[in-house]
Enzyme design. Structure first.
Site, PDB file in Angstrom:
ATOM      1  N   CYS A   1      13.257  10.928   7.152  1.00 31.79           N
ATOM      2  CA  CYS A   1      13.249  10.302   8.481  1.00 31.79           C
ATOM      3  C   CYS A   1      14.585  10.478   9.189  1.00 31.79           C
ATOM      4  CB  CYS A   1      12.922   8.833   8.327  1.00 31.79           C
ATOM      5  SG  CYS A   1      13.993   8.035   7.149  1.00 31.79           S
TER       6      CYS A   1
ATOM      7  N   GLU B   1       9.791  15.301  16.174  1.00 33.93           N
ATOM      8  CA  GLU B   1      10.095  15.312  14.750  1.00 33.93           C
ATOM      9  C   GLU B   1       9.228  16.363  14.054  1.00 33.93           C
ATOM     10  OE1 GLU B   1       9.031  11.678  12.748  1.00 33.93           O
ATOM     11  OE2 GLU B   1      10.914  11.685  11.653  1.00 33.93           O
TER      12      GLU B   1
ATOM     13  N   LYS C   1       0.847  -1.199   0.000  1.00 35.79           N
ATOM     14  CA  LYS C   1       0.000   0.000   0.000  1.00 35.79           C
ATOM     15  C   LYS C   1       0.881   1.246   0.000  1.00 35.79           C
ATOM     16  CE  LYS C   1      -1.952   2.576   3.235  1.00 35.79           C
ATOM     17  NZ  LYS C   1      -1.824   3.883   2.585  1.00 35.79           N
TER      18      LYS C   1
ATOM     19  N   GLU D   1      10.540   0.796  10.093  1.00 31.10           N
ATOM     20  CA  GLU D   1      11.472   1.912   9.893  1.00 31.10           C
ATOM     21  C   GLU D   1      10.700   3.155  10.285  1.00 31.10           C
ATOM     22  OE1 GLU D   1      14.495   1.573   9.069  1.00 31.10           O
ATOM     23  OE2 GLU D   1      14.720  -0.172   7.772  1.00 31.10           O
TER      24      GLU D   1
HETATM   25  P1  NAP Z   1       2.466   7.582   8.651  1.00 31.96           P
HETATM   26  O1  NAP Z   1       1.338   8.483   8.934  1.00 31.96           O
HETATM   27  O2  NAP Z   1       2.945   6.698   9.727  1.00 31.96           O
HETATM   28  O3  NAP Z   1       2.015   6.737   7.366  1.00 31.96           O
HETATM   29  C1  NAP Z   1       2.834   5.783   6.762  1.00 31.96           C
HETATM   30  C2  NAP Z   1       1.974   4.755   6.060  1.00 31.96           C
HETATM   31  O4  NAP Z   1       1.208   4.023   7.019  1.00 31.96           O
HETATM   32  C3  NAP Z   1       0.947   5.366   5.100  1.00 31.96           C
HETATM   33  O5  NAP Z   1       0.850   4.532   3.982  1.00 31.96           O
HETATM   34  C4  NAP Z   1      -0.305   5.351   5.939  1.00 31.96           C
HETATM   35  O6  NAP Z   1      -1.498   5.414   5.218  1.00 31.96           O
HETATM   36  C5  NAP Z   1      -0.167   4.036   6.673  1.00 31.96           C
HETATM   37  N1  NAP Z   1      -1.009   3.913   7.865  1.00 31.96           N
HETATM   38  C6  NAP Z   1      -1.517   4.891   8.659  1.00 31.96           C
HETATM   39  N2  NAP Z   1      -2.259   4.367   9.655  1.00 31.96           N
HETATM   40  C7  NAP Z   1      -2.238   3.022   9.497  1.00 31.96           C
HETATM   41  C8  NAP Z   1      -2.821   1.929  10.201  1.00 31.96           C
HETATM   42  N3  NAP Z   1      -3.584   2.106  11.288  1.00 31.96           N
HETATM   43  N4  NAP Z   1      -2.579   0.671   9.756  1.00 31.96           N
HETATM   44  C9  NAP Z   1      -1.809   0.460   8.668  1.00 31.96           C
HETATM   45  N5  NAP Z   1      -1.229   1.455   7.953  1.00 31.96           N
HETATM   46  C10 NAP Z   1      -1.443   2.725   8.362  1.00 31.96           C
HETATM   47  O7  NAP Z   1       3.745   8.350   8.178  1.00 31.96           O
HETATM   48  P2  NAP Z   1       3.841   9.525   7.141  1.00 31.96           P
HETATM   49  O8  NAP Z   1       3.359  10.758   7.804  1.00 31.96           O
HETATM   50  O9  NAP Z   1       3.251   9.128   5.845  1.00 31.96           O
HETATM   51  O10 NAP Z   1       5.428   9.591   6.910  1.00 31.96           O
HETATM   52  C11 NAP Z   1       6.258  10.310   7.722  1.00 31.96           C
HETATM   53  C12 NAP Z   1       6.899   9.454   8.791  1.00 31.96           C
HETATM   54  O11 NAP Z   1       7.610   8.376   8.216  1.00 31.96           O
HETATM   55  C13 NAP Z   1       7.911  10.213   9.604  1.00 31.96           C
HETATM   56  O12 NAP Z   1       7.727   9.971  10.963  1.00 31.96           O
HETATM   57  C14 NAP Z   1       9.250   9.659   9.144  1.00 31.96           C
HETATM   58  O13 NAP Z   1      10.267   9.760  10.061  1.00 31.96           O
HETATM   59  C15 NAP Z   1       8.896   8.277   8.795  1.00 31.96           C
HETATM   60  N6  NAP Z   1       9.824   7.721   7.813  1.00 31.96           N
HETATM   61  C16 NAP Z   1      10.730   6.813   8.236  1.00 31.96           C
HETATM   62  C17 NAP Z   1      11.654   6.259   7.348  1.00 31.96           C
HETATM   63  C18 NAP Z   1      12.652   5.235   7.799  1.00 31.96           C
HETATM   64  O14 NAP Z   1      13.226   4.560   6.964  1.00 31.96           O
HETATM   65  N7  NAP Z   1      12.879   5.056   9.060  1.00 31.96           N
HETATM   66  C19 NAP Z   1      11.618   6.640   6.009  1.00 31.96           C
HETATM   67  C20 NAP Z   1      10.679   7.575   5.609  1.00 31.96           C
HETATM   68  C21 NAP Z   1       9.780   8.099   6.537  1.00 31.96           C
HETATM   69  P3  NAP Z   1      -2.146   6.820   4.801  1.00 31.96           P
HETATM   70  O15 NAP Z   1      -1.772   6.931   3.386  1.00 31.96           O
HETATM   71  O16 NAP Z   1      -3.597   6.751   5.014  1.00 31.96           O
HETATM   72  O17 NAP Z   1      -1.533   7.877   5.661  1.00 31.96           O
END
Ligand code: NAP
Ligand code: MG
Length: 489
Positions: free
Chosen positions: A292, A389, A182, A258
């Site tokens: 991130c 963050e 997804k 991650e």
């Molecule tokens: P997010 O809100 O956690 O969303 C990430 C993904 O998870 C999206 O596809 C989201 O869907 C999905 N999701 C949300 N709620 C869910 C649930 N209850 N069950 C299953 N999936 C669910 O993160 P974001 O705001 O998109 O991205 C930013 C974050 O990612 C930051 O905190 C950043 O640090 C982190 N990040 C980490 C890395 C790493 O490698 N460590 C790399 C890049 C980013 P939706 O499309 O509906 O939101």
């Protein structure tokens, strides 16, 4: 050449090698963050669609299936073919990424190149994944096999849409798994394009499935599915926690996470100041601060602190914000209105809690989701902007006296994704590298992530590693086979 009028062809769910509507018939809009206007309506997956995708992936993984019967070297050839096709369509993919995400074209182009590199790296691994022979006690011979875990669910964020897909697809395919992915709701377009290319490359039906939709519905259905054996997630720590809980309650599926970070970049007094200012600037402002592992706590030793702040402000004021298709633009919009508001709220908190606003601090333009490149000096560890963050173009510069002090302060966070140190002194560099609690430590550089080097977090920045040889591990089971040998040999 970058194409601001890139046609959007693929907007349906990709299940069992076919583009299909959602069972519900629902669609959702993906926006262009430069204008806030709808780019395309995309089919919205929910549980019924995830069930179909998982069932296709399960069938593709069955004993005797085309995918299971393929020689490992042939899996490698398919992955290389996909890399070739991505390369062939590089400009289209990068243009789609700019439209959907808002990052400058050059950065999008670099992301696509890194995605190609990731596929090629793992293509080479396919026929080199093997276990051990073990001289076990009791006169027996033991061998281990490394086997694919089966159907894997993959959930990715919007900040590096195609690259995050490559980090997920490539090791899973190399291991021999089948996939239901997804993409983030904000950026589904490049994933659907990649799905079309995977069909053209010749992956058998059901090996790759892409189901755009929302986290709480489609994402949850993947994580909660009893036939999904493993979930790989990149995103926020908050959602990572929900995913680990859901996975535990459903079928105890494996989970790799991650998550977020608040990574320190330490600038020692012996550096070449201009070079250090530039590294720290890029460590924070690249991808509009939506990274991130971005260096969001810039620690500068007191002797060079004032000069460092002055030079950083000078450089940041020159940063060109605007339309990401313009070749001279370094910073486009943030991903969406919610993200823009969150960043502006953190800037207000920074001011309220006593940090000194050196430049920026406001939204840029009334259209789209832009934020001015912003710097705070005189930031202290207890301030919200030094702890949480921000995920935006806001640099916080903190002052320190000694290496021991900065090591302690660098580690005083629940995160542990990455860290960096700039110095000419090898003892300082390695003392820091050994003591800091982070999955990646960069010396005299920052965010030097490549396909060959493992990446992932300590503490609440996640568990499991992606990239490098370690990145295969989450997609593999170890099977031990013991043979009783004749007593005389
Ligand atoms: P997010 O809100 O956690 O969303 C990430 C993904 O998870 C999206 O596809 C989201 O869907 C999905 N999701 C949300 N709620 C869910 C649930 N209850 N069950 C299953 N999936 C669910 O993160 P974001 O705001 O998109 O991205 C930013 C974050 O990612 C930051 O905190 C950043 O640090 C982190 N990040 C980490 C890395 C790493 O490698 N460590 C790399 C890049 C980013 P939706 O499309 O509906 O939101
Ligand atoms: Mg979008």
């Amino acid at each position: 050449m970058a194409n601001p009028n890139q046609k959007i062809v693929y907007t349906k769910l990709f299940i069992n090698n076919a583009f299909v509507d959602a069972q519900s018939g629902k669609k959702f809009a993906t926006l262009n963050p430069v204008t806030g206007k709808t780019l395309a309506e995309v089919a919205e997956a929910d549980k019924a669609d995830v069930d179909l995708a998982v069932s296709a992936a399960k069938k593709a993984f069955e004993r005797g299936s085309e995918w299971r019967n393929l020689d490992a070297s042939q899996r490698g050839r398919l992955i290389n073919k996909l890399a070739d096709l991505i390369e062939e369509h590089k400009t289209e993919l990068a243009s789609l990424e700019v439209l959907d995400n808002g990052k400058p074209f050059a950065e999008a182009d670099f992301d696509i190149q890194c995605s190609i590199d990731t596929f090629r790296y793992y293509a080479g691994w396919c026929d080199k994944i093997h276990g051990n022979t073990i001289p076990a006690d009791g006169g027996s011979l033991a061998v281990t096999l490394k086997e694919a875990v089966g159907v894997v669910g993959q959930i990715i964020p919007w900040n590096y849409p195609l690259l995050m897909l490559a980090w997920k697809f490539a090791p899973a395919l190399a291991a021999g798994c089948t996939i239901v992915l997804k993409p983030a709701e904000q950026t589904p377009l490049s994933a659907l394009f990649a799905a079309a290319l995977s069909k053209q490359a010749g992956f058998p039906d059901g090996v790759i499935n892409v189901v755009p939709g929302f986290g709480e519905t489609a994402g949850h259905a993947i994580v909660n599915h009893p036939d999904v054996r493993k979930v790989a997630f990149t995103g926020s720590t908050e959602v990572g926690r929900i995913i680990a809980e859901t996975a535990a309650k459903s079928n105890l599926k494996k989970v790799s996470l991650e998550l977020g970070g608040k990574s320190p970049l330490v600038v020692m007094e012996d550096v070449d100041l201009d070079e250090a200012v530039e590294i720290a600037h890029n460590a924070l402002f690249a991808n509009h601060g939506q990274c991130c592992c971005c260096g969001s706590r810039t620690f500068v030793q007191e002797k060079v602190y004032d000069a460092f702040v002055a030079k950083s402000v000078e450089l940041t004021l020159k940063r060109k914000v605007g339309n990401p298709f313009s070749t001279d633009v370094q910073q486009g919009p943030q991903i969406d209105a919610e993200s823009q508001q969150k960043i502006l709220k953190y800037i207000e908190l920074g001011k309220k809690e006593g940090a000194k606003l050196e430049c920026g601090g406001k939204k840029w333009s009334n259209e789209g989701y832009f934020v001015e490149p912003t710097i705070f000096s005189s930031v202290t560890d207890n301030m919200t902007i030094a702890q949480e963050e921000i995920f935006g173009p806001v640099q916080s510069i903190l002052k320190f006296k000694t290496l021991d002090e900065v090591i302690e302060r660098a580690n005083k966070t629940t995160y542990g994704l990455a860290a960096g140190i700039l110095t000419k002194n090898i003892d300082w560099a390695f003392t820091f590298a050994r003591a800091v609690e982070a999955g990646s430590v960069w010396i005299n550089c920052f965010d030097a992530t490549t396909a060959q080097t493992p990446f992932g977090g300590y503490k609440q920045s996640g568990h499991g590693r992606e990239l490098g040889e370690d990145g295969l591990e989450p997609y593999l089971e170890t099977k031990t086979i013991v043979v009783k040998l004749p007593t005389k040999n």
